[in-house]
Enzyme design. Structure first.
Site, PDB file in Angstrom:
ATOM      1  N   GLU A   1       0.735  -1.206  -0.163  1.00  0.00           N
ATOM      2  CA  GLU A   1       0.191   0.198   0.074  1.00  0.00           C
ATOM      3  C   GLU A   1       0.829   1.373   0.072  1.00  0.00           C
ATOM      4  OE1 GLU A   1      -3.947  -1.765   2.543  1.00  0.00           O
ATOM      5  OE2 GLU A   1      -2.053  -1.291   3.592  1.00  0.00           O
TER       6      GLU A   1
ATOM      7  N   CYS B   1       3.271   8.425   1.192  1.00  0.00           N
ATOM      8  CA  CYS B   1       3.985   7.387   2.098  1.00  0.00           C
ATOM      9  C   CYS B   1       4.093   6.156   1.460  1.00  0.00           C
ATOM     10  CB  CYS B   1       3.141   7.296   3.236  1.00  0.00           C
ATOM     11  SG  CYS B   1       3.637   6.025   4.583  1.00  0.00           S
TER      12      CYS B   1
ATOM     13  N   CYS C   1       7.032  -7.044   6.443  1.00  0.00           N
ATOM     14  CA  CYS C   1       8.343  -6.368   7.133  1.00  0.00           C
ATOM     15  C   CYS C   1       9.027  -7.449   8.174  1.00  0.00           C
ATOM     16  CB  CYS C   1       8.013  -5.261   7.963  1.00  0.00           C
ATOM     17  SG  CYS C   1       9.426  -4.305   8.652  1.00  0.00           S
TER      18      CYS C   1
ATOM     19  N   CYS D   1       7.872  -5.398  14.897  1.00  0.00           N
ATOM     20  CA  CYS D   1       7.551  -4.319  15.776  1.00  0.00           C
ATOM     21  C   CYS D   1       6.036  -4.671  16.266  1.00  0.00           C
ATOM     22  CB  CYS D   1       7.635  -2.876  15.455  1.00  0.00           C
ATOM     23  SG  CYS D   1       9.153  -2.435  14.859  1.00  0.00           S
TER      24      CYS D   1
ATOM     25  N   CYS E   1       2.848  -2.566  15.174  1.00  0.00           N
ATOM     26  CA  CYS E   1       2.639  -2.289  13.856  1.00  0.00           C
ATOM     27  C   CYS E   1       2.162  -3.451  13.065  1.00  0.00           C
ATOM     28  CB  CYS E   1       4.070  -1.836  13.135  1.00  0.00           C
ATOM     29  SG  CYS E   1       4.020  -1.731  11.508  1.00  0.00           S
TER      30      CYS E   1
ATOM     31  N   CYS F   1      -0.391   5.754  10.297  1.00  0.00           N
ATOM     32  CA  CYS F   1       0.959   5.242  10.841  1.00  0.00           C
ATOM     33  C   CYS F   1       0.630   3.964  11.656  1.00  0.00           C
ATOM     34  CB  CYS F   1       1.565   6.102  11.739  1.00  0.00           C
ATOM     35  SG  CYS F   1       3.217   5.644  12.191  1.00  0.00           S
TER      36      CYS F   1
END
Length: 350
Positions: free
Chosen positions: A98, A111, A118, A122, A125, A336
């Site tokens: 995205e 962004c 990933c 984290c 996230c 975020c």
């Protein structure tokens, strides 16, 4: 599979033109069509002969891929979903990534994602929750710039979407070269910010080879706490990251900022503010406080606005430039920490 032209530098485009039997100057024509006019097909390249376009099409793909869907937030933010076929373990893994376009007065910031998923894990996230599904190549990164409705209106870019940019640094730097080169998009490096959780030694490579801004995901100044929500702390401790950053000059055109997501009762009290002040002492920087967007199976809520303001004011009073970042696109899961690359069509593309 044909070789992609999108993402190639001027030398690479000139080589491709010569391979297709075109004159050397056709390399500059290709760069103009790809990066200035954002052509998505060879048919659009009308100052190249029909025979030349056909020769190019036989050997190459343009490389620009249209988004599969787009969602629009009540605040005007737009989230674009792209299909991403990435080489993994000798095969190709299909996934989705995205990109988020954030309008703000006379600015339109993209962004951008650098990986499908990933590796950093984290815990707060959504991207980190899904694991890693492959690196995007420069063409897939640049497609996010050239294939959206606002392609010709973008003013800034932040590599803060899906993925850890330092974990795919070669392709990220290739994309940045296109965005900043005179033969490419010709942006100033000051218009681009690259985020990282602090992956070494790639961070040093980035700082030595690129003049774009840097944003470091920090989130708590205490090592044990950081390790509990960010596994990267164990591999690359924050003190090592800070030791590296102190070797570079951020008083000129390149800036460093620290991203600090506020979790109620975890990292938002005076003790944390004072340790953050100590950690950043002597470093020319900015701290961006970010409201946490609640996700499943994570025990904390966002700090209240009054707590965030008090935290900001304490840092500011001690000489640390600090701002509270406005939250955008939360209603379409574009804020975020919420990007998950889910294939869910919310608005039809026009």
């Amino acid at each position: 599979m044909k070789e992609k032209l999108l993402g190639k530098d001027l030398a690479g485009l000139t080589k491709a033109a010569l391979e297709a039997g075109l004159p050397k100057f056709a390399g500059k024509q290709l760069a103009l069509w790809l990066y200035d006019k954002r052509a998505r097909s060879f048919e659009e390249m009308t100052n190249i002969s029909k025979a030349g376009r056909e020769a190019l099409a036989e050997r190459f793909d343009v490389g620009a891929e249209a988004p599969v869907s787009m969602s629009t937030s009540a605040d005007g933010t737009r989230k674009y979903l792209f299909a991403a076929d990435c080489p993994v373990g000798g095969g190709i893994q299909s996934s989705f990534v995205e990109a988020v376009m954030i309008p703000d007065a006379d600015r339109k910031t993209l962004c951008v994602s650098s990986q499908a998923g990933c590796k950093m894990g984290c815990k707060f996230c959504m991207t980190g929750r899904q694991g890693w599904h492959g690196n995007l190549d420069a063409a897939q990164i640049l497609s996010q710039f050239v294939s959206i409705d606002e392609a010709g209106e973008l003013t800034n870019a932040v590599f803060m979407g899906m993925g850890e940019p330092m974990d795919n640094l070669t392709e990220v730097l290739r994309a940045i070269e296109v965005l900043t080169a005179p033969w490419g998009v010709a942006w100033s490096p000051k218009r681009i910010t690259v985020s990282t959780v602090g992956v070494l030694p790639e961070l040093r490579t980035y700082l030595d080879s690129c003049r774009c801004h840097l944003a470091v995901s920090l989130h708590t100044p205490f090592p044990e706490e950081r390790a509990s929500i960010m596994p990267v702390q164990k591999a690359f401790p924050l003190e090592q990251v800070m030791h590296l950053l102190r070797q570079y000059d951020f008083t000129g055109q390149r800036r460093v900022s620290f991203e600090y997501t506020m979790f109620s009762g975890f990292n938002d009290d005076k003790r944390h503010a004072d340790e953050l002040i100590r950690l950043l002492s002597g470093t020319e920087c900015r701290v961006n406080l970010i409201r946490f967007h609640r996700i499943p199976d994570f025990p904390y809520d966002s700090s209240p606005a009054a707590v965030m303001e008090s935290f900001r004011d304490r840092l500011s009073a001690h000489g640390v430039t600090c701002t509270i970042r406005a939250s955008r696109g939360e209603d379409i899961m574009a804020a975020c920490g919420l990007l998950a690359g889910r294939h869910k069509q919310q608005n039809d593309l026009k």
